[in-house]
Write a protein that holds these residues in place. Structure first.
Motif, PDB file in Angstrom:
ATOM      1  N   GLU A   1      31.868   8.121  25.804  1.00 55.75           N
ATOM      2  CA  GLU A   1      30.897   8.279  26.694  1.00 55.75           C
ATOM      3  C   GLU A   1      30.026   9.561  26.599  1.00 55.75           C
ATOM      4  OE1 GLU A   1      31.513   6.918  30.514  1.00 55.75           O
ATOM      5  OE2 GLU A   1      32.729   5.101  30.007  1.00 55.75           O
ATOM      6  N   GLY A   2      28.717   9.696  26.799  1.00 51.36           N
ATOM      7  CA  GLY A   2      27.879  10.850  26.816  1.00 51.36           C
ATOM      8  C   GLY A   2      26.602  10.674  26.366  1.00 51.36           C
ATOM      9  N   GLY A   3      25.787  11.566  26.435  1.00 51.59           N
ATOM     10  CA  GLY A   3      24.548  11.639  26.111  1.00 51.59           C
ATOM     11  C   GLY A   3      24.219  11.605  24.576  1.00 51.59           C
ATOM     12  N   TYR A   4      23.109  11.003  23.951  1.00 46.83           N
ATOM     13  CA  TYR A   4      22.895  11.011  22.737  1.00 46.83           C
ATOM     14  C   TYR A   4      21.505  11.598  22.124  1.00 46.83           C
ATOM     15  CZ  TYR A   4      27.233   8.449  22.176  1.00 46.83           C
ATOM     16  OH  TYR A   4      28.503   8.054  21.899  1.00 46.83           O
ATOM     17  N   TYR A   5      21.344  12.295  20.896  1.00 46.11           N
ATOM     18  CA  TYR A   5      20.225  12.608  20.692  1.00 46.11           C
ATOM     19  C   TYR A   5      19.916  11.574  19.424  1.00 46.11           C
ATOM     20  CZ  TYR A   5      17.241  14.799  16.851  1.00 46.11           C
ATOM     21  OH  TYR A   5      16.464  15.184  15.551  1.00 46.11           O
ATOM     22  N   ILE A   6      18.694  10.795  19.227  1.00 43.69           N
ATOM     23  CA  ILE A   6      18.659   9.734  18.179  1.00 43.69           C
ATOM     24  C   ILE A   6      17.144  10.218  17.727  1.00 43.69           C
ATOM     25  CG2 ILE A   6      18.126   7.088  17.762  1.00 43.69           C
ATOM     26  CD1 ILE A   6      19.806   6.905  20.542  1.00 43.69           C
ATOM     27  N   ARG A   7      17.183  10.157  16.232  1.00 44.97           N
ATOM     28  CA  ARG A   7      15.974  10.509  15.396  1.00 44.97           C
ATOM     29  C   ARG A   7      15.795   9.304  14.536  1.00 44.97           C
ATOM     30  NH1 ARG A   7      15.017  12.445  10.649  1.00 44.97           N
ATOM     31  NH2 ARG A   7      17.074  13.515  10.475  1.00 44.97           N
ATOM     32  N   LEU A   8      14.668   8.565  14.951  1.00 41.68           N
ATOM     33  CA  LEU A   8      14.357   7.179  14.245  1.00 41.68           C
ATOM     34  C   LEU A   8      12.952   7.662  13.316  1.00 41.68           C
ATOM     35  CD1 LEU A   8      14.624   4.779  17.034  1.00 41.68           C
ATOM     36  CD2 LEU A   8      16.226   5.344  15.313  1.00 41.68           C
ATOM     37  N   MET A   9      12.741   6.935  12.394  1.00 43.70           N
ATOM     38  CA  MET A   9      11.708   6.938  11.541  1.00 43.70           C
ATOM     39  C   MET A   9      10.862   5.616  11.684  1.00 43.70           C
ATOM     40  SD  MET A   9      11.334  10.167  10.169  1.00 43.70           S
ATOM     41  CE  MET A   9       9.972   9.814   9.262  1.00 43.70           C
ATOM     42  N   ALA A  10      10.001   5.755  12.865  1.00 45.14           N
ATOM     43  CA  ALA A  10       9.536   4.340  13.081  1.00 45.14           C
ATOM     44  C   ALA A  10       8.242   4.014  12.324  1.00 45.14           C
ATOM     45  CB  ALA A  10       9.128   4.434  14.704  1.00 45.14           C
ATOM     46  N   ARG A  11       8.076   2.663  11.960  1.00 38.22           N
ATOM     47  CA  ARG A  11       6.970   2.041  11.215  1.00 38.22           C
ATOM     48  C   ARG A  11       5.786   2.257  12.230  1.00 38.22           C
ATOM     49  NH1 ARG A  11       8.344  -0.424   6.460  1.00 38.22           N
ATOM     50  NH2 ARG A  11      10.654  -1.280   6.519  1.00 38.22           N
ATOM     51  N   ASP A  12       4.642   2.763  11.647  1.00 43.60           N
ATOM     52  CA  ASP A  12       3.526   2.914  12.462  1.00 43.60           C
ATOM     53  C   ASP A  12       2.467   1.433  12.490  1.00 43.60           C
ATOM     54  OD1 ASP A  12       1.464   4.230  13.934  1.00 43.60           O
ATOM     55  OD2 ASP A  12       0.337   4.958  12.254  1.00 43.60           O
ATOM     56  N   LEU A  13       3.332   0.962  13.397  1.00 42.22           N
ATOM     57  CA  LEU A  13       2.772  -0.579  13.586  1.00 42.22           C
ATOM     58  C   LEU A  13       2.950  -1.061  15.214  1.00 42.22           C
ATOM     59  CD1 LEU A  13       5.259  -2.701  11.112  1.00 42.22           C
ATOM     60  CD2 LEU A  13       2.941  -1.784  10.600  1.00 42.22           C
ATOM     61  N   THR A  14       1.732  -1.912  15.444  1.00 50.79           N
ATOM     62  CA  THR A  14       1.525  -2.052  16.900  1.00 50.79           C
ATOM     63  C   THR A  14       2.849  -2.593  17.387  1.00 50.79           C
ATOM     64  OG1 THR A  14      -0.686  -2.522  16.443  1.00 50.79           O
ATOM     65  CG2 THR A  14       0.288  -3.501  18.467  1.00 50.79           C
ATOM     66  N   GLY A  15       3.461  -2.514  18.537  1.00 49.14           N
ATOM     67  CA  GLY A  15       4.789  -2.884  19.156  1.00 49.14           C
ATOM     68  C   GLY A  15       5.866  -2.327  18.688  1.00 49.14           C
ATOM     69  N   THR A  16       5.723  -1.324  17.828  1.00 51.22           N
ATOM     70  CA  THR A  16       7.068  -0.719  17.508  1.00 51.22           C
ATOM     71  C   THR A  16       7.728   0.118  18.352  1.00 51.22           C
ATOM     72  OG1 THR A  16       6.500  -0.172  15.140  1.00 51.22           O
ATOM     73  CG2 THR A  16       8.196   1.153  15.914  1.00 51.22           C
TER      74      THR A  16
END
Length: 438
Positions: free
Chosen positions: A347-362
């Motif tokens: 249990e703890g905090g998290y850093y998350i880095r995502l490469m998100a698609r540049d799409l509506t609703g992502t």
């Protein structure tokens, strides 16, 4: 007159030669502090002909380590050869069985055979001292075993590998890649030709297993440590950490939880205002959280001939004074077995880095999956690459999205990210770094 303490040293590499020289240079001070003189009477090494920057005249050469370990004219056997097995192991066992005290800087051997060797020391009345095995000149073993003997420990964590700390420091300060910094560390002698033992976290895991035993009364068990290295860390993670008020360190963490002792090694984000975050380059540091006291942080050189020799000679001095501490602070029979804690329960905090698609609703899809696992977001940063352009040559580009979560479970994070991947709104593998609070 009290008879001199007669020391035999197996291994005359950088540390061994430095120990011989240090005992000679400090002989008067050692005599005053210990109430008796300390004298090196025997040494062994692979090559007698090798030139060493130390005077060995008047010191007997033994044919091998075992000869020193069983020599009745030697009171203390100092093992500085290294290696998890023989000849170091058999020589230490022989010395302990003969009633001798042993001093070693061999973390691998203590991490694997520590409980067994401690039992021999208890049975035959000798000391087993290994301050130099963890943090070199940092007196963390004595602090946990003796200085805080009356204090309950909640957590012990630290930077236990100078190579990794050097690489992360250079990556942060100069914006270089992991591969570039590793190559430079090898050129400077901070990293081995095969650096995996350091950068994959195994060196830190051995040291952490020893610290956990001292802090919590567990049997030394390296296999109980969860291990991740630093090769996945990218410059963009370090830049994001800086902007968000954190710094990335490879930490070894042992903590008491409701379900047992959790031992883990992994890249960790720590608040930039914390003591541990200020420790840069090849320097090591260990922080102890104890009941009823503010955190204690010990900082210093964690490797090197002079630093390691300092700890070895301090252990020899304890023996000369007649100090006999139980190797792990408790009888071996009272040490508790421990197993690897499932990281999904962490249990703890998290850093998350995502490469998100540049799409509506992502963004809405990502938020939905996190909400389904009851993960709350402390902050979110979205950056368009290429100076804000969403596409290059008419082709849509993934957009980096950085999330900082409030405390949650690792299981929840993994489930949420698996669902996001199945939704196909991200590309590549998500980067996840745990956050360790003060």
């Amino acid at each position: 007159m009290v008879a001199p303490l007669r020391v035999g040293i197996a291994g005359l590499g950088t540390v061994g030669a430095e120990v011989v020289g240090l005992i000679e240079r400090q002989k008067r001070t050692l005599s005053l502090r210990c109430g008796r003189s300390v004298r090196v009477v025997a040494v062994s090494a692979r090559s007698k002909a090798k030139k060493r920057n130390v005077d060995l005249s008047g010191i007997a050469w033994a044919k091998n380590a075992l000869a020193i370990a069983t020599d009745p004219k030697v009171d203390v056997f100092v093992e500085l050869m290294g290696g998890v097995g023989d000849p170091a192991l058999s020589a230490i066992e022989a010395a302990l069985r003969s009633g001798k005290s042993v001093v070693t800087a061999n973390k691998a051997l203590i991490a694997k055979h520590g409980s067994r060797l401690a039992m021999l020391a208890e049975k035959h009345g000798g000391a087993l001292n290994y301050e130099a095995a963890v943090g070199a000149a940092i007196p963390i073993v004595k602090t946990l075993r003796e200085g805080l003997a009356g204090t309950g420990i909640d957590r012990v964590y630290g930077i236990l590998n100078g190579t990794c700390n050097y690489i992360l420091t250079r990556m942060e300060q100069e914006g270089l890649s992991f591969a570039e910094c590793l190559k430079d560390a090898q050129r400077l002698g901070y990293a081995e030709a095969n650096p995996s033992f350091d950068v994959d976290g195994h060196d830190t895991a051995q040291k952490l297993a020893i610290l956990a035993s001292l802090a919590f009364g567990t049997k030394v068990n390296q296999s109980a440590v969860y291990v991740e290295g630093i090769s996945s860390i990218a410059p963009e993670d370090l830049r994001a950490a800086q902007e968000l008020g954190y710094r990335v360190k490879l930490l070894g963490v042992a903590v008491k939880t409701e379900t047992g002792i959790e031992q883990r090694v992994h890249p960790t984000m720590v608040p930039r205002i914390s003591s541990i975050a200020q420790v840069m380059d090849v320097t090591n540091a260990v922080t102890i959280d104890g009941e009823g006291i503010p955190p204690i942080t010990l900082v210093g050189p964690g490797a090197g001939g002079a630093a390691t020799a300092s700890a070895v000679v301090a252990d020899i001095a304890d023996i000369a004074r007649g100090v006999r501490a139980l190797p792990f602070g408790r009888p071996v029979a009272k040490l508790k077995a421990t197993a690897k804690a499932p990281m999904r329960r962490h249990e703890g905090g998290y850093y998350i880095r995502l490469m998100a698609r540049d799409l509506t609703g992502t963004a809405a899809t990502i938020a939905k999956r996190l909400a389904e696992q009851k993960i709350s977001i402390e902050s979110i940063v979205q950056r368009h690459p290429n100076g804000g352009a969403a596409s290059v040559n008419g082709k849509s580009q993934p957009v980096p999205v950085i999330l900082i979560t409030y405390a949650t479970t690792e299981d929840a994070v993994r489930r949420a990210l698996q669902a996001v991947k199945q939704d196909r709104v991200i590309t590549g593998r998500p980067q996840v770094i745990r956050i360790e609070k003060n």
